[in-house]
Motif scaffolding. Structure first.
Motif, PDB file in Angstrom:
ATOM      1  N   PHE A  66      61.704  54.942  43.281  1.00 52.89           N
ATOM      2  CA  PHE A  66      60.700  54.462  42.590  1.00 52.89           C
ATOM      3  C   PHE A  66      59.810  54.007  44.027  1.00 52.89           C
ATOM      4  CE2 PHE A  66      58.314  50.817  40.527  1.00 52.89           C
ATOM      5  CZ  PHE A  66      57.793  51.730  39.329  1.00 52.89           C
ATOM      6  N   CYS A  67      58.345  54.249  43.806  1.00 56.05           N
ATOM      7  CA  CYS A  67      57.402  54.070  44.692  1.00 56.05           C
ATOM      8  C   CYS A  67      56.497  53.138  44.173  1.00 56.05           C
ATOM      9  CB  CYS A  67      56.756  55.475  45.207  1.00 56.05           C
ATOM     10  SG  CYS A  67      55.566  55.221  46.824  1.00 56.05           S
ATOM     11  N   LEU A  68      56.099  52.194  45.105  1.00 59.02           N
ATOM     12  CA  LEU A  68      54.800  51.204  44.581  1.00 59.02           C
ATOM     13  C   LEU A  68      53.905  51.264  45.597  1.00 59.02           C
ATOM     14  CD1 LEU A  68      57.410  48.324  43.920  1.00 59.02           C
ATOM     15  CD2 LEU A  68      55.625  49.030  42.055  1.00 59.02           C
ATOM     16  N   GLU A  69      52.452  51.349  45.300  1.00 53.92           N
ATOM     17  CA  GLU A  69      51.573  51.497  46.479  1.00 53.92           C
ATOM     18  C   GLU A  69      50.581  50.256  45.864  1.00 53.92           C
ATOM     19  OE1 GLU A  69      49.678  54.921  48.645  1.00 53.92           O
ATOM     20  OE2 GLU A  69      48.054  54.315  46.905  1.00 53.92           O
ATOM     21  N   THR A  70      50.298  49.135  46.527  1.00 50.57           N
ATOM     22  CA  THR A  70      49.227  48.318  46.328  1.00 50.57           C
ATOM     23  C   THR A  70      48.186  48.113  47.374  1.00 50.57           C
ATOM     24  OG1 THR A  70      50.416  46.594  47.649  1.00 50.57           O
ATOM     25  CG2 THR A  70      51.165  46.985  45.180  1.00 50.57           C
ATOM     26  N   LYS A  71      46.997  47.939  46.797  1.00 53.07           N
ATOM     27  CA  LYS A  71      45.701  47.455  47.885  1.00 53.07           C
ATOM     28  C   LYS A  71      45.368  46.043  47.516  1.00 53.07           C
ATOM     29  CE  LYS A  71      43.075  50.944  46.575  1.00 53.07           C
ATOM     30  NZ  LYS A  71      41.839  51.866  46.560  1.00 53.07           N
ATOM     31  N   SER A  72      44.926  45.235  48.540  1.00 51.71           N
ATOM     32  CA  SER A  72      44.771  43.922  48.460  1.00 51.71           C
ATOM     33  C   SER A  72      43.398  43.561  49.048  1.00 51.71           C
ATOM     34  CB  SER A  72      45.827  42.917  48.658  1.00 51.71           C
ATOM     35  OG  SER A  72      46.131  43.019  50.440  1.00 51.71           O
ATOM     36  N   VAL A  73      42.601  42.994  48.735  1.00 51.09           N
ATOM     37  CA  VAL A  73      41.301  42.515  49.541  1.00 51.09           C
ATOM     38  C   VAL A  73      41.363  41.196  49.804  1.00 51.09           C
ATOM     39  CG1 VAL A  73      38.781  42.339  49.343  1.00 51.09           C
ATOM     40  CG2 VAL A  73      40.025  44.538  47.986  1.00 51.09           C
ATOM     41  N   PRO A  74      41.233  40.548  50.905  1.00 53.14           N
ATOM     42  CA  PRO A  74      41.348  39.197  51.251  1.00 53.14           C
ATOM     43  C   PRO A  74      40.383  38.367  50.268  1.00 53.14           C
ATOM     44  CG  PRO A  74      41.160  40.232  53.030  1.00 53.14           C
ATOM     45  CD  PRO A  74      40.787  41.390  52.166  1.00 53.14           C
ATOM     46  N   GLY A  75      41.084  37.272  49.675  1.00 55.97           N
ATOM     47  CA  GLY A  75      39.993  36.512  48.836  1.00 55.97           C
ATOM     48  C   GLY A  75      38.745  35.982  49.572  1.00 55.97           C
ATOM     49  N   ASP A  76      38.927  35.803  50.760  1.00 58.16           N
ATOM     50  CA  ASP A  76      37.515  35.115  51.340  1.00 58.16           C
ATOM     51  C   ASP A  76      36.513  36.271  51.239  1.00 58.16           C
ATOM     52  OD1 ASP A  76      36.116  33.169  53.103  1.00 58.16           O
ATOM     53  OD2 ASP A  76      36.248  34.771  54.641  1.00 58.16           O
ATOM     54  N   ALA A  77      36.818  37.600  51.447  1.00 56.16           N
ATOM     55  CA  ALA A  77      35.764  38.590  51.599  1.00 56.16           C
ATOM     56  C   ALA A  77      35.308  38.711  50.093  1.00 56.16           C
ATOM     57  CB  ALA A  77      36.468  39.935  51.993  1.00 56.16           C
ATOM     58  N   VAL A  78      36.063  38.513  48.951  1.00 52.32           N
ATOM     59  CA  VAL A  78      35.558  38.545  47.583  1.00 52.32           C
ATOM     60  C   VAL A  78      34.607  37.420  47.471  1.00 52.32           C
ATOM     61  CG1 VAL A  78      36.230  38.387  45.120  1.00 52.32           C
ATOM     62  CG2 VAL A  78      37.696  39.904  46.939  1.00 52.32           C
ATOM     63  N   ARG A  79      34.988  36.318  47.856  1.00 52.11           N
ATOM     64  CA  ARG A  79      34.125  35.279  47.634  1.00 52.11           C
ATOM     65  C   ARG A  79      32.761  35.285  48.245  1.00 52.11           C
ATOM     66  NH1 ARG A  79      39.291  32.498  47.889  1.00 52.11           N
ATOM     67  NH2 ARG A  79      39.157  32.338  50.179  1.00 52.11           N
ATOM     68  N   ARG A  80      32.754  35.773  49.474  1.00 46.61           N
ATOM     69  CA  ARG A  80      31.459  35.747  50.199  1.00 46.61           C
ATOM     70  C   ARG A  80      30.692  36.908  49.526  1.00 46.61           C
ATOM     71  NH1 ARG A  80      34.661  36.313  55.031  1.00 46.61           N
ATOM     72  NH2 ARG A  80      34.143  38.510  55.117  1.00 46.61           N
ATOM     73  N   LYS A  81      31.297  37.923  49.173  1.00 44.99           N
ATOM     74  CA  LYS A  81      30.490  39.122  48.283  1.00 44.99           C
ATOM     75  C   LYS A  81      29.813  38.362  47.182  1.00 44.99           C
ATOM     76  CE  LYS A  81      30.127  43.876  47.441  1.00 44.99           C
ATOM     77  NZ  LYS A  81      29.032  44.099  48.463  1.00 44.99           N
ATOM     78  N   ALA A  82      30.857  37.777  46.243  1.00 42.88           N
ATOM     79  CA  ALA A  82      30.181  37.335  44.866  1.00 42.88           C
ATOM     80  C   ALA A  82      29.175  36.060  45.086  1.00 42.88           C
ATOM     81  CB  ALA A  82      31.365  36.674  44.293  1.00 42.88           C
TER      82      ALA A  82
END
Length: 337
Positions: A66-82
């Motif tokens: 079974f294979c799992l692939e995840t992509k995560s974005v740093p929370g700080d980057a999301v907060r800055r863009k928002a």
């Protein structure tokens, strides 16, 4: 070879053959994350060959991956863009976005940043012993095991039953008895205590004592047991062939095969080596787990299987690629064979 073991009991009605398992897994093949997806999961050929079989049968043992692939974005980057979007709204309209709008802005910011995120991929080997009705997972985190079990529940349909294997004596109670016994007769002859252990007390702020590279059959350890501290992890050796750490949840961690166990597989070609490694690993671990279950008083009820499909994901709902990733599922374990 396996690094970890989570041991499940599966019901008698599914799968009836390796071919039936193969047909079911074909319903959820792995596909890598799309540009705006946080997660994708599915089944891949255990030999690592493109378009290969999803289930391999080796010496009567069935192997899948079974294979799992995840992509995560740093929370700080999301907060800055928002925050940039929120400030632009305030500047152009003179109003401050409400809570719901701000939440939607953050979600949009995350989606816009996902195409730039690097994916992380991990795999779990699943082994079914059809004679003993064991499902053995090479998973170090419960979150990963839950993902795999949920996928099986979706593709198998009616007839799939699974439950963590339960023993008559708890692993924690047995480990405490082995460490407390001065004569050394309590520990079954196939096993020996190694030099790693964690003892934990009770209460809201329990004391924790960890031993690493330290003799454990000592008065010091026995005193901790007498004071009420119980083992949560204990390093053991089996038959001079396999070392591992047993946990209070009947999980095997840090599995290490002793030198020479895999010499036969190392002399083979790629295809033959896969077969040899599977045969050796399942043979050794099958013997180890059989002796361990016996040392713990046998199965509590070898015919009973409880439905333990993870409630968080369930059997129905969003496809695996659309579910949010968890920290546990993002751990990166390499393939065991």
């Amino acid at each position: 070879m396996f690094k970890n073991v989570m041991l499940y009991r599966i019901g008698p009605d599914w799968p009836r053959s390796a071919e039936q398992w193969e047909e079911a897994l074909a319903a959820e093949p792995f596909a890598e994350c799309g540009a705006s997806q946080q997660k994708s999961s599915g089944w891949v050929p255990p030999r690592g060959e493109a378009h290969g079989a999803l289930v391999e049968s080796v010496d009567g043992q069935w192997i899948a991956r079974f294979c799992l692939e995840t992509k995560s974005v740093p929370g700080d980057a999301v907060r800055r863009k928002a925050q940039e979007v929120i400030e632009q709204i305030e500047k152009t309209t003179g109003r401050k976005p409400g809570k719901k709008e701000a939440r939607d802005i953050r979600d949009d910011a995350l989606i816009s940043l996902l195409p730039q995120a690097f994916p992380r991929r991990s795999q779990i080997t699943a082994w079914i012993d059809p004679q003993r009705r064991w499902l053995v997972l090479d998973a170090g985190a419960q979150g990963k095991a839950d993902e795999l079990i949920s996928s099986l529940a979706r593709v198998a349909g009616r007839g799939f039953e699974v439950g963590l294997l339960q023993t008559a004596q708890s692993p924690q109670g047995a480990m405490a008895a082995w460490l407390a016994d001065e004569s050394g007769d309590a520990l079954p002859h196939a096993f020996n205590v190694e030099r790693e252990c964690e003892l934990k007390g009770s209460g809201d702020e329990p004391a924790v004592v960890k031993f690493t590279r330290h003799p454990l059959l000592t008065d010091e350890v026995r005193q901790h047991i007498a004071e009420g501290k119980l083992p949560t992890r204990l390093a053991l050796g089996w038959a001079g062939r396999v070392g591992f750490v047993l946990t209070q949840a009947l999980q095997l961690k840090k599995i290490a095969f002793e030198e020479g166990v895999f010499d036969e597989g190392s002399k083979s070609g790629d295809d033959d080596r896969f077969d040899a490694d599977v045969a050796l690993a399942t043979g050794e671990l099958g013997g180890l787990m059989g002796d361990l279950i016996e040392a713990l008083g046998g199965e509590a009820n070898s015919t009973a299987v409880t439905d333990q499909v993870p409630a968080a994901t369930g059997v129905t709902g969003a496809p695996p690629a659309q579910r949010a990733p968890t920290a546990a599922a993002a751990d990166d374990d390499g393939p065991p064979f």
